[in-house]
Scaffold this active site. Structure first.
Site, PDB file in Angstrom:
ATOM      1  N   GLU A  20       0.846  -1.191   0.000  1.00  0.00           N
ATOM      2  CA  GLU A  20       0.000   0.000   0.000  1.00  0.00           C
ATOM      3  C   GLU A  20       0.881   1.240   0.000  1.00  0.00           C
ATOM      4  O   GLU A  20       1.823   1.316   0.792  1.00  0.00           O
ATOM      5  CB  GLU A  20      -0.911   0.016   1.233  1.00  0.00           C
ATOM      6  N   GLY A  50       3.330   2.279  10.316  1.00  0.00           N
ATOM      7  CA  GLY A  50       3.188   1.638  11.618  1.00  0.00           C
ATOM      8  C   GLY A  50       2.869   0.163  11.474  1.00  0.00           C
ATOM      9  O   GLY A  50       3.431  -0.682  12.170  1.00  0.00           O
ATOM     10  N   ALA A  51       1.959  -0.154  10.553  1.00  0.00           N
ATOM     11  CA  ALA A  51       1.563  -1.542  10.315  1.00  0.00           C
ATOM     12  C   ALA A  51       0.745  -1.588   9.038  1.00  0.00           C
ATOM     13  O   ALA A  51       0.340  -0.559   8.501  1.00  0.00           O
ATOM     14  CB  ALA A  51       0.755  -2.090  11.495  1.00  0.00           C
ATOM     15  N   MET A  52       0.484  -2.805   8.560  1.00  0.00           N
ATOM     16  CA  MET A  52      -0.252  -2.986   7.310  1.00  0.00           C
ATOM     17  C   MET A  52      -1.219  -4.146   7.452  1.00  0.00           C
ATOM     18  O   MET A  52      -0.837  -5.228   7.898  1.00  0.00           O
ATOM     19  CB  MET A  52       0.738  -3.236   6.171  1.00  0.00           C
ATOM     20  N   HIS A  86      -6.510  -1.876  15.405  1.00  0.00           N
ATOM     21  CA  HIS A  86      -6.767  -1.145  14.159  1.00  0.00           C
ATOM     22  C   HIS A  86      -6.564  -2.050  12.946  1.00  0.00           C
ATOM     23  O   HIS A  86      -7.436  -2.130  12.072  1.00  0.00           O
ATOM     24  CB  HIS A  86      -5.840   0.067  14.084  1.00  0.00           C
ATOM     25  N   GLU A  87      -5.435  -2.732  12.896  1.00  0.00           N
ATOM     26  CA  GLU A  87      -5.148  -3.562  11.731  1.00  0.00           C
ATOM     27  C   GLU A  87      -6.105  -4.745  11.664  1.00  0.00           C
ATOM     28  O   GLU A  87      -6.522  -5.146  10.570  1.00  0.00           O
ATOM     29  CB  GLU A  87      -3.697  -4.043  11.754  1.00  0.00           C
ATOM     30  N   HIS A 111      -9.488  -3.737  10.269  1.00  0.00           N
ATOM     31  CA  HIS A 111      -9.456  -3.554   8.817  1.00  0.00           C
ATOM     32  C   HIS A 111      -9.944  -4.797   8.078  1.00  0.00           C
ATOM     33  O   HIS A 111     -10.300  -4.709   6.900  1.00  0.00           O
ATOM     34  CB  HIS A 111      -8.034  -3.245   8.358  1.00  0.00           C
ATOM     35  N   GLU A 171      -9.718   4.086   6.369  1.00  0.00           N
ATOM     36  CA  GLU A 171      -8.872   4.517   7.474  1.00  0.00           C
ATOM     37  C   GLU A 171      -9.651   5.307   8.529  1.00  0.00           C
ATOM     38  O   GLU A 171      -9.499   5.083   9.723  1.00  0.00           O
ATOM     39  CB  GLU A 171      -7.690   5.328   6.950  1.00  0.00           C
TER      40      GLU A 171
END
Length: 880
Positions: free
Chosen positions: A127, A267-269, A303-304, A307, A326
């Site tokens: 991304e 931060g992360a994906m 959060h991840e 998603h 987001e």
């Protein structure tokens, strides 16, 4: 390589893809000198494109093309056009298979986009547009396909081979190599593709879903981090249960995996089923991570995971819709964190970030709507506006609809659009259809940039017992948007009588069962609201809970602010009243002589806070934090940085000296007893204790010095050890400071995440973060220009937090930043572009700073071969 030539992409130019990819079959041959990627795409023309004769165009970046085959027939060079950033085939049938073989060099990929190597491990970040760095593909989020991925590598070097979905096949190959095949049953855009290959430790757990399915949870880390996984796995399970309970969302695969990577731009994906994390955002133990880090890990893991539905199962049609996933997911993780800890403290933290940083973004040259109209480089639009303001917009819908109708709307959204790439309009439409509420005007929050200003005036009619509020809404001009329409602002408020009691808010005389808090619908440029049966002039408590991301102008005096600090039933507004009081006091001292007296009532208010053990201690810990220098700069019309910093320091020193005995008592009252616990109560105690210690060391108190040295020596957790270190670093006890820094590094030099904290505590301090000292840290053996975390900890923290030294009046701080942005731009343009931010609002400052900041931007502008990432930020910043 990407071109540096600027090219603006517009939302208005969106067209559906000419071709759709139904299935992707990937085979990766991983070697030390590079990787060969075999990609077989099952493609068909899109009947909705309106162009039946369109040629096939696939995106690419830094690829060496080794072969192309159409329906198993190899194509000659003249049958296709390899343009570097595109592979074009002019004539293709309506449905076909295309096989492309590319060679890439992950070991030389310093941009950390696509497939690259980190600490001897292969990993991906796709991304927003990284997949085109792996193979030629229609790299856009509205092309969704099912992926099957086979990874082949040396078994001794890379025993762990991971990709999206479920593992379906594994086996041995010749020459000590092996393979593993993964299949993802859900269609996804290529930005959610992930691959990891390395020598990693596997930590396992399980989760049983609400329907009784057992999910295999796996976390993969380097061997030295094996003891730092428990908190992330526990956080994951809490998030999975919360998402079932609050949103009815059950996990859909058999396996959920997390991988920790040291070198990571973000931060992360949230890659489907295989989340890749920056190590600093997922690894935590009480020995090595502070309370803030524990909370951050919990929030980011949640959060991840969230998603999986708000971003993966339902994704964004194009990158202009980025906040669709987001903003909604930040809103969801904020609700989770509130439920796991203190809702008031979480709201304060969210509002602080908005008012300090996002409002600044809204007022700067990069201002854009939550749904942007255009961009040059999409990586520059992973902004606070997209994430945090986007979350606030979703939160306002929640406020307007209420929790039950909002849940009904989210259920409809997920059911209606499962497996689709959609828009913010689709999200709002689902909320409208589920609730029956017209949100036409509300959509302006997605379309208009800028922070609305709500100016409130009041009058009290004692004879009629009517209290009136006159409200005016305005939105400042932003780049490309001068004239704004009034937006729909949900404005929560209460009224307090002279005894500090909430009054019933009657909009009509004699209204029965009137609530003591209402949400007013501000929809016009000017409006008036009347409250009846009010016996005495009240004190207004406005924008309770930060019900909308707006600025509020109301002429509270200091007595009223102290009154609200002590009596407001809304915890957020108690904190806000303290912030407003401190802002007023600090601003009154900017440029004032030493004979000007610091407001004695502020001391009284803070004495009450420090000494009151009956109030929510988590809230007290937040209320004891003075407004930051960055927030004070944001409030200034023309910021004198040194004057602001000096005034704030003067107030802090005055409070610390005057409240010295209360601070010592607060420190001892909040000493930990027993083992470390990351509970809300324990976190609040440690926060109060370390705040008291920091204040004592700020004024070089001798007893504080003894307490800090003892705490540093005897600490059983990183929160206390680092709290003592920070206090000593920010004192004038130079010998103690140097000893503590040396001992801390010697103890933790083998732990990269702790060393990042060691860097940042020095570069953020006015006492240790002078330019010479910061430059010296860049030569330290532990510093690495290839590691974004190290760059952020030294260069980023210096420019973003050490404002006294960064804003040196000779411009040396600006030249330092520009020099290193130029250096980074050649290797990692994403990180370079993000570091430009402190220079972008040069017009905000007085002339002595303004000229130096502009000159630094001009130096960047004139660099040959400037990346598009940095070009966009710099040129928008310098534009008239």
């Amino acid at each position: 390589m990407r071109t540096s030539q600027p090219r603006t992409i517009y939302l208005s130019d969106y067209r559906v893809p000419a071709f759709l990819v139904e299935h992707v079959d990937l085979r990766f041959e991983l070697f030390e000198e590079g990787a060969r990627v075999h990609s077989t795409l099952t493609i068909r023309r899109n009947p909705e494109s309106g162009d039946p004769d369109a040629r096939l165009e696939l995106d690419g970046d830094s690829l060496k093309l080794e072969g192309v085959a159409l329906d198993d027939k190899s194509l000659a060079v003249g049958d296709y056009d390899d343009q570097g950033d595109k592979l074009v085939i002019a004539e293709v049938p309506d449905q076909f298979q295309l096989t492309v073989v590319t060679w890439i060099e992950p070991q030389n990929n310093t941009r950390l986009e696509g497939l690259y190597k980190s600490s001897g491990m292969f990993c991906t970040q796709c991304e927003a547009e990284g997949f085109r760095c792996i193979t030629f593909f229609p790299d856009r989020p509205d092309v969704m396909a099912r992926f099957r991925t086979r990874i082949e590598a040396d078994k001794a070097r890379y025993p762990i081979l991971l990709s999206n979905g479920n593992d379906v096949e594994t086996g041995e190959l010749a020459d000590g190599r092996h393979f593993m095949t993964w299949e993802d049953p859900f269609p996804k855009p290529c930005y959610l593709f992930a691959l990891v290959a390395g020598d990693l430790v596997e930590k396992k757990d399980t989760f049983t879903t609400c329907s009784g399915r057992d999910i295999d949870l796996r976390m993969y880390v380097e061997p030295r981090n094996a003891e730092k996984c428990d908190h992330a796995l526990d956080s994951l399970k809490r998030a999975m249960r919360w998402d079932e309970d609050v949103y009815g969302r059950e996990y859909d695969l058999d396996i959920f995996m997390i991988v920790a990577v040291d070198d990571f731009n973000m931060g992360a994906m949230e890659n489907k089923g295989l989340n890749i994390f920056n190590s600093s955002c997922v690894l935590a133990s009480s020995d090595t991570a502070t309370d803030a880090a524990f909370q951050r890990v919990e929030a980011i893991v949640a959060h991840e995971y969230f998603h999986n539905w708000s971003g993966n199962r339902v994704t964004c049609r194009d990158w202009f819709q980025l906040s669709l996933k987001e903003g909604f997911t930040v809103f969801r993780d904020s609700g989770f964190s509130s439920d796991m800890g203190s809702p008031t403290v979480k709201r304060i933290e969210d509002a602080t970030l908005m008012r300090t940083a996002q409002f600044a973004e809204d007022a700067g040259p990069m201002a854009h709507p939550v749904r942007p109209e255009s961009y040059m480089e999409i990586s520059n639009f992973y902004t606070l506006t997209i994430y945090e303001k986007g979350s606030e917009v979703v939160g306002m819908i929640h406020t307007l609809l209420g929790p039950d109708l909002f849940r009904k709307g989210s259920d409809l959204y997920f059911e209606r659009h499962d497996g689709q790439a959609v828009t913010t309009d689709d999200f709002v439409k689902a909320m409208e259809d589920a609730s029956g509420r017209d949100l036409t005007q509300f959509r302006l929050w997605y379309e208009q940039a800028g922070t609305p200003v709500i100016t409130v005036e009041d009058e009290f009619d004692a004879e009629q017992q009517v209290y009136r509020l006159h409200v005016r809404q305005s939105i400042p001009a932003t780049p490309g948007q001068r004239d704004k329409k009034p937006q729909h602002v949900p404005f929560a408020l209460g009224l307090l009588n002279q005894r500090g009691e909430d009054l019933p808010l009657r909009l009509t005389p004699g209204e029965a069962d009137a609530p003591t808090e209402r949400v007013l619908d501000i929809t016009q440029e000017r409006q008036a609201f009347e409250f009846h049966d009010v016996a005495e002039k009240p004190v207004p408590s406005l924008l309770r809970g930060f019900s909308a991301p707006v600025r509020v102008n109301y002429p509270w005096n200091r007595e009223q602010l102290m009154f609200l600090m002590n009596h407001d039933s809304d915890g957020f507004n108690r904190w806000d009243a303290g912030q407003r009081l401190s802002v007023d006091v600090i601003q009154s001292l900017i440029g004032a002589g030493s004979e000007t007296v610091v407001e004695p009532r502020q001391v009284t208010a803070y004495r009450h806070l420090v000494s009151n053990a009956d109030v929510d201690q988590a809230l007290v810990a937040k209320m004891l934090q003075l407004p930051s220098e960055a927030y004070l700069i944001e409030l200034a019309d023309s910021a004198d940085v040194q004057g602001i910093c000096q005034a704030r320091t003067r107030v802090l020193n005055h409070l610390a000296l005057t409240l010295r005995d209360e601070l010592v008592a607060c420190y001892h009252r909040n000493l930990d007893i027993g083992p470390y616990e990351p509970t809300s109560e324990a976190i609040a105690r440690r926060a109060l204790r370390n705040t008291a210690l920091a204040w004592l060391l700020q004024v070089n108190d001798e007893e504080g010095r003894i307490l800090a040295k003892r705490q540093f020596r005897d600490a059983t957790n990183m929160t206390d050890q680092f709290g003592a270190l920070r206090a000593l670093v920010n004192s004038d006890f130079e010998a103690d400071r140097e000893v503590a820094l040396s001992e801390f590094y010697q103890q933790w030099q083998q732990d990269p995440q702790v060393v990042e904290q060691w860097f940042s505590v020095q570069t953020s301090s006015p006492r240790t973060g002078g330019l010479a000292a910061v430059s010296k840290l860049l030569d330290h053996p532990a510093f690495d220009w290839k590691n974004p975390n190290k760059v952020r900890a030294v260069v980023g923290v210096f420019a973003g937090q050490n404002l006294v030294n960064f804003h040196a009046q000779d411009g040396s701080g600006y030249r330092f930043l520009a020099k290193h942005i130029n250096h980074l731009d050649d290797s990692n343009p994403q990180i370079a572009a993000r570091l430009v931010s402190p220079l972008t609002r040069w017009r905000k400052y007085t002339e002595v700073y303004r000229d130096g900041m502009r000159s630094a931007l001009e130096t960047l502008r004139d660099k040959k071969g400037l990346s598009m990432d940095v070009y966009e930020v710099v040129h928008k910043s310098l534009a008239d």
